[in-house]
Design a protein around this motif. Structure first.
Motif, mmCIF file in Angstrom:
data_model
loop_
_atom_site.group_PDB
_atom_site.id
_atom_site.type_symbol
_atom_site.label_atom_id
_atom_site.label_comp_id
_atom_site.label_asym_id
_atom_site.label_seq_id
_atom_site.Cartn_x
_atom_site.Cartn_y
_atom_site.Cartn_z
ATOM 1 N N VAL A 270 -1.969 11.658 -8.115
ATOM 2 C CA VAL A 270 -0.513 11.673 -8.268
ATOM 3 C C VAL A 270 -0.182 12.202 -9.665
ATOM 4 C CG1 VAL A 270 1.595 10.297 -8.248
ATOM 5 C CG2 VAL A 270 -0.314 9.686 -6.725
ATOM 6 N N GLU A 271 0.809 13.104 -9.738
ATOM 7 C CA GLU A 271 1.150 13.671 -11.040
ATOM 8 C C GLU A 271 2.667 13.735 -11.229
ATOM 9 O OE1 GLU A 271 -0.287 17.661 -11.353
ATOM 10 O OE2 GLU A 271 0.480 18.273 -9.398
ATOM 11 N N ASP A 272 3.045 13.804 -12.505
ATOM 12 C CA ASP A 272 4.430 14.092 -12.854
ATOM 13 C C ASP A 272 4.415 15.168 -13.927
ATOM 14 O OD1 ASP A 272 3.778 12.872 -15.247
ATOM 15 O OD2 ASP A 272 5.021 11.082 -14.920
ATOM 16 N N SER A 273 5.485 15.346 -14.633
ATOM 17 C CA SER A 273 5.565 16.438 -15.619
ATOM 18 C C SER A 273 4.595 16.265 -16.776
ATOM 19 C CB SER A 273 6.999 16.541 -16.158
ATOM 20 O OG SER A 273 7.394 15.311 -16.750
ATOM 21 N N THR A 274 4.095 15.062 -16.958
ATOM 22 C CA THR A 274 3.176 14.813 -18.082
ATOM 23 C C THR A 274 1.712 14.972 -17.697
ATOM 24 O OG1 THR A 274 3.018 12.434 -17.602
ATOM 25 C CG2 THR A 274 4.824 13.172 -19.040
ATOM 26 N N GLY A 275 1.428 15.045 -16.414
ATOM 27 C CA GLY A 275 0.042 15.150 -15.970
ATOM 28 C C GLY A 275 -0.263 14.131 -14.878
ATOM 29 N N PHE A 276 -1.513 13.713 -14.793
ATOM 30 C CA PHE A 276 -1.931 12.754 -13.768
ATOM 31 C C PHE A 276 -1.545 11.342 -14.207
ATOM 32 C CE2 PHE A 276 -5.029 16.264 -13.240
ATOM 33 C CZ PHE A 276 -4.701 16.628 -11.941
ATOM 34 N N VAL A 277 -0.803 10.669 -13.339
ATOM 35 C CA VAL A 277 -0.310 9.330 -13.700
ATOM 36 C C VAL A 277 -0.718 8.270 -12.685
ATOM 37 C CG1 VAL A 277 1.648 10.207 -15.015
ATOM 38 C CG2 VAL A 277 1.879 9.827 -12.540
ATOM 39 N N GLY A 278 -1.370 8.675 -11.615
ATOM 40 C CA GLY A 278 -1.768 7.708 -10.605
ATOM 41 C C GLY A 278 -2.604 8.363 -9.530
ATOM 42 N N ALA A 279 -2.870 7.576 -8.482
ATOM 43 C CA ALA A 279 -3.638 8.082 -7.346
ATOM 44 C C ALA A 279 -3.300 7.252 -6.121
ATOM 45 C CB ALA A 279 -5.133 8.024 -7.641
ATOM 46 N N ILE A 280 -3.589 7.810 -4.958
ATOM 47 C CA ILE A 280 -3.340 7.091 -3.722
ATOM 48 C C ILE A 280 -4.470 7.440 -2.751
ATOM 49 C CG2 ILE A 280 -1.926 8.949 -2.750
ATOM 50 C CD1 ILE A 280 -0.157 6.733 -1.527
ATOM 51 N N ASP A 281 -4.931 6.468 -1.985
ATOM 52 C CA ASP A 281 -5.977 6.756 -1.005
ATOM 53 C C ASP A 281 -5.672 6.029 0.303
ATOM 54 O OD1 ASP A 281 -7.156 4.097 -1.001
ATOM 55 O OD2 ASP A 281 -8.093 4.600 -2.917
ATOM 56 N N GLU A 282 -6.431 6.384 1.342
ATOM 57 C CA GLU A 282 -6.149 5.882 2.685
ATOM 58 C C GLU A 282 -6.317 4.376 2.792
ATOM 59 O OE1 GLU A 282 -8.806 8.021 5.189
ATOM 60 O OE2 GLU A 282 -10.622 7.035 4.428
ATOM 61 N N ALA A 283 -7.212 3.794 1.997
ATOM 62 C CA ALA A 283 -7.391 2.346 2.040
ATOM 63 C C ALA A 283 -6.131 1.633 1.552
ATOM 64 C CB ALA A 283 -8.603 1.945 1.196
ATOM 65 N N ASP A 284 -5.525 2.190 0.488
ATOM 66 C CA ASP A 284 -4.271 1.620 -0.019
ATOM 67 C C ASP A 284 -3.184 1.674 1.048
ATOM 68 O OD1 ASP A 284 -5.392 1.277 -2.527
ATOM 69 O OD2 ASP A 284 -4.797 3.274 -3.195
ATOM 70 N N LEU A 285 -3.072 2.828 1.648
ATOM 71 C CA LEU A 285 -2.003 3.021 2.634
ATOM 72 C C LEU A 285 -2.175 2.094 3.830
ATOM 73 C CD1 LEU A 285 -1.652 6.915 2.614
ATOM 74 C CD2 LEU A 285 -0.303 5.213 1.387
ATOM 75 N N LEU A 286 -3.401 1.931 4.282
ATOM 76 C CA LEU A 286 -3.649 1.057 5.424
ATOM 77 C C LEU A 286 -3.277 -0.391 5.081
ATOM 78 C CD1 LEU A 286 -4.709 0.498 8.247
ATOM 79 C CD2 LEU A 286 -7.016 0.339 7.265
ATOM 80 N N ARG A 287 -3.710 -0.833 3.921
ATOM 81 C CA ARG A 287 -3.433 -2.208 3.503
ATOM 82 C C ARG A 287 -1.925 -2.439 3.361
ATOM 83 N NH1 ARG A 287 -6.310 -1.988 -0.468
ATOM 84 N NH2 ARG A 287 -4.779 -1.543 -2.086
ATOM 85 N N MET A 288 -1.222 -1.477 2.786
ATOM 86 C CA MET A 288 0.213 -1.626 2.579
ATOM 87 C C MET A 288 0.989 -1.509 3.899
ATOM 88 S SD MET A 288 0.690 0.595 -0.891
ATOM 89 C CE MET A 288 -0.349 0.277 -2.307
ATOM 90 N N TYR A 289 0.501 -0.684 4.808
ATOM 91 C CA TYR A 289 1.168 -0.526 6.098
ATOM 92 C C TYR A 289 1.137 -1.836 6.881
ATOM 93 C CZ TYR A 289 2.186 1.003 10.844
ATOM 94 O OH TYR A 289 2.731 1.124 12.088
ATOM 95 N N ILE A 290 0.033 -2.558 6.790
ATOM 96 C CA ILE A 290 -0.069 -3.844 7.486
ATOM 97 C C ILE A 290 1.004 -4.815 6.974
ATOM 98 C CG2 ILE A 290 -1.540 -5.876 7.820
ATOM 99 C CD1 ILE A 290 -3.935 -3.981 7.789
ATOM 100 N N GLU A 291 1.323 -4.706 5.684
ATOM 101 C CA GLU A 291 2.314 -5.587 5.078
ATOM 102 C C GLU A 291 3.745 -5.070 5.263
ATOM 103 O OE1 GLU A 291 1.114 -5.740 1.033
ATOM 104 O OE2 GLU A 291 -0.736 -6.869 1.433
ATOM 105 N N ASN A 292 3.885 -3.748 5.341
ATOM 106 C CA ASN A 292 5.214 -3.149 5.418
ATOM 107 C C ASN A 292 5.174 -1.900 6.286
ATOM 108 O OD1 ASN A 292 7.744 -2.076 5.076
ATOM 109 N ND2 ASN A 292 7.537 -1.692 2.868
ATOM 110 N N LYS A 293 5.724 -1.993 7.513
ATOM 111 C CA LYS A 293 5.672 -0.880 8.459
ATOM 112 C C LYS A 293 6.540 0.292 8.013
ATOM 113 C CE LYS A 293 3.025 -2.997 11.486
ATOM 114 N NZ LYS A 293 2.775 -4.233 10.766
ATOM 115 N N ASP A 294 7.426 0.078 7.045
ATOM 116 C CA ASP A 294 8.306 1.146 6.582
ATOM 117 C C ASP A 294 7.773 1.837 5.331
ATOM 118 O OD1 ASP A 294 10.169 0.620 8.612
ATOM 119 O OD2 ASP A 294 11.054 -1.010 7.424
ATOM 120 N N ILE A 295 6.503 1.709 5.082
ATOM 121 C CA ILE A 295 5.918 2.240 3.841
ATOM 122 C C ILE A 295 6.096 3.747 3.705
ATOM 123 C CG2 ILE A 295 3.634 2.494 4.908
ATOM 124 C CD1 ILE A 295 2.407 1.942 2.223
#
Length: 452
Positions: free
Chosen positions: A370-395
């Motif tokens: 994940v990046e913004d105007s300053t460079g790389f500021v984060g990351a996201i992967d499928e494990a995160d998305l799966l875990r969050m989807y279980i908690e929130n279907k509107d993710i």
């Protein structure tokens, strides 16, 4: 004038060629029976013509008939050449592991080609054994060759290949080494040579995934030894009647990797542009080193031509995909050199999670920086998305900045693989590599495992 009346008269009388560099550490003289000089570029021309002539003689093959056979390619080529001269049609059944070049060559000489799956039992109705038999039963005025059990196969080599080797070595041959598939070559040549000198040793080259070696040593047909393999033209998951185990002194097995590597080495070191089974055969000779002395004359038979493997064993990308090319991989730069021309897939902090999901699906990846105007500021992967989807279907409607985790570590191109490996942990599944042009590439756990 001196000329052949047709192409079939050029079959046989192939040369013996000394192997020099690859066998320099062996105490003996190693000569190759170079069968690509046959008009169909393989040793199978010999038995193809013999099988047709014998079938004509006893009425199995009638004028205008259709020749049907299951083949790995080379027997089909020999049969096709004879069929053209003699006026027959051909239908060949080939397994899908064979090279595209083999299929194209068979079609080029007018044969119909039927492709069957490799990874099925011989008795499966989809196997190329079963399909060949079925087509012969369904096709009027047809003849099913069955090279595996057809005695004319071994007879051809007893009558031609064996006598040629004996004459060309002036009777000094002490060992004959050859890859074993249908068994015709080893049995025919072996029978002739042992009749001339019973002390001659006959060795078969087998492949992993084939039953020959264990059956010869124990008499057990072990189905657990049968599994798919890449090497073409040798090895079997059946016991062809043409394999006369009583004539064979032993087998040595060669891996798919060694077969492919030594196929390339024959071309690059000896100037011998040969097929996949030749790589197996010469590696088999090297594995048998302890059986040779300084007075021995070893003849190894090379079956076919390298032109049938240009898209496989002579293609570095194909070799690399299967781990057959041993690239020296020690740094981050080595890991990403094949992807440098590709842009790094990223996502912006203000984009929605649905955008990240779309990119994961499109590029078949599991994590995105994940990046913004300053460079790389984060990351996201499928494990995160799966875990969050279980908690929130509107993710999927949330902005990336709300679900991202800390950014992937960034390393220089010269960072050692060992150091990179230590950066992977439960919370971090990737590492970014900064290149000289200022761009970045990603290294995943899979990349590390692949390099190993």
């Amino acid at each position: 004038m001196k000329y052949a009346k047709n192409i079939l008269e050029t079959i046989g009388n192939t040369p013996l060629v000394k192997i020099n560099t690859l066998t320099k550490d062996l105490p003996c003289l190693v000569l190759s029976k170079y069968e690509t000089f046959n008009p169909g570029n393989s040793t199978k021309d010999r038995m193809a013509l013999k099988m047709i002539e014998d079938a004509e003689a006893d009425g199995r093959l009638k004028p205008g008939g259709t020749i049907i056979e299951g083949t790995s390619g080379n027997t089909g080529m020999g049969l096709a050449l004879a069929a053209i001269v003699k006026g027959y049609k051909c239908v060949f059944v080939i397994s899908d592991k064979q090279s595209k070049e083999k299929m194209d060559i068979l079609r080029a000489v007018g044969a119909k080609v039927v492709v069957c799956p490799t990874n099925v039992e011989p008795t499966d109705p989809r196997s190329y054994y079963s399909v060949s038999k079925r087509l012969s039963e369904e096709t009027p005025n047809s003849w099913y060759v069955n090279q595996y059990d057809n005695p004319s196969n071994a007879a051809a080599h007893y009558e031609s290949t064996g006598p040629e080797i004996w004459e060309q070595t002036n009777g000094k041959v002490t060992h004959f080494v050859v890859g074993v598939g249908t068994g015709g070559t080893i049995s025919g040549v072996g029978k002739y040579l042992k009749e001339q000198n019973p002390n001659i040793k006959v060795w078969g080259v087998d492949t992993y995934g084939s039953v020959f070696k264990k059956y010869h040593e124990t008499g057990e047909f072990d189905e657990n030894e049968i599994y798919p393999y890449i090497t073409e033209g040798i090895g079997e998951d059946i016991l062809p009647e043409n394999v006369d185990f009583s004539l064979i002194d032993g087998f040595t097995k060669v891996t798919d990797k060694d077969a492919a590597i030594y196929t390339q080495k024959l071309a690059k070191v000896e100037g011998m542009f040969l097929g996949n089974s030749a790589g197996s055969a010469i590696k088999g000779v090297l594995q048998l080193k302890e059986h040779f002395t300084k007075d021995d004359v070893v003849v190894v038979l090379f079956h076919d031509h390298g032109s049938r493997y240009v898209g496989k064993m002579f293609n570095d990308e194909w070799m690399r995909e299967r781990g057959f090319i041993e690239d020296k991989i020690t740094t981050a730069e080595d890991l990403v050199k094949n992807t440098e021309a590709q842009d790094l897939v990223t996502v912006k902090t203000e984009e929605l999670v649905s955008h990240a999901i779309e990119r994961m699906k499109k590029y078949k990846i599991s994590q995105i920086p994940v990046e913004d105007s300053t460079g790389f500021v984060g990351a996201i992967d499928e494990a995160d998305l799966l875990r969050m989807y279980i908690e929130n279907k509107d993710i999927s409607d949330l902005p990336i900045k709300d679900v991202m985790h800390k950014p992937f570590p960034v390393v220089g191109k010269s960072t050692a693989i060992e150091a990179i490996s230590k950066l992977f942990n439960r919370d971090n599944n990737a590492v970014l590599v900064k290149l000289d042009n200022g761009t970045h590439q990603i290294i995943t756990k899979y990349d590390i495992i692949s390099a190993l």
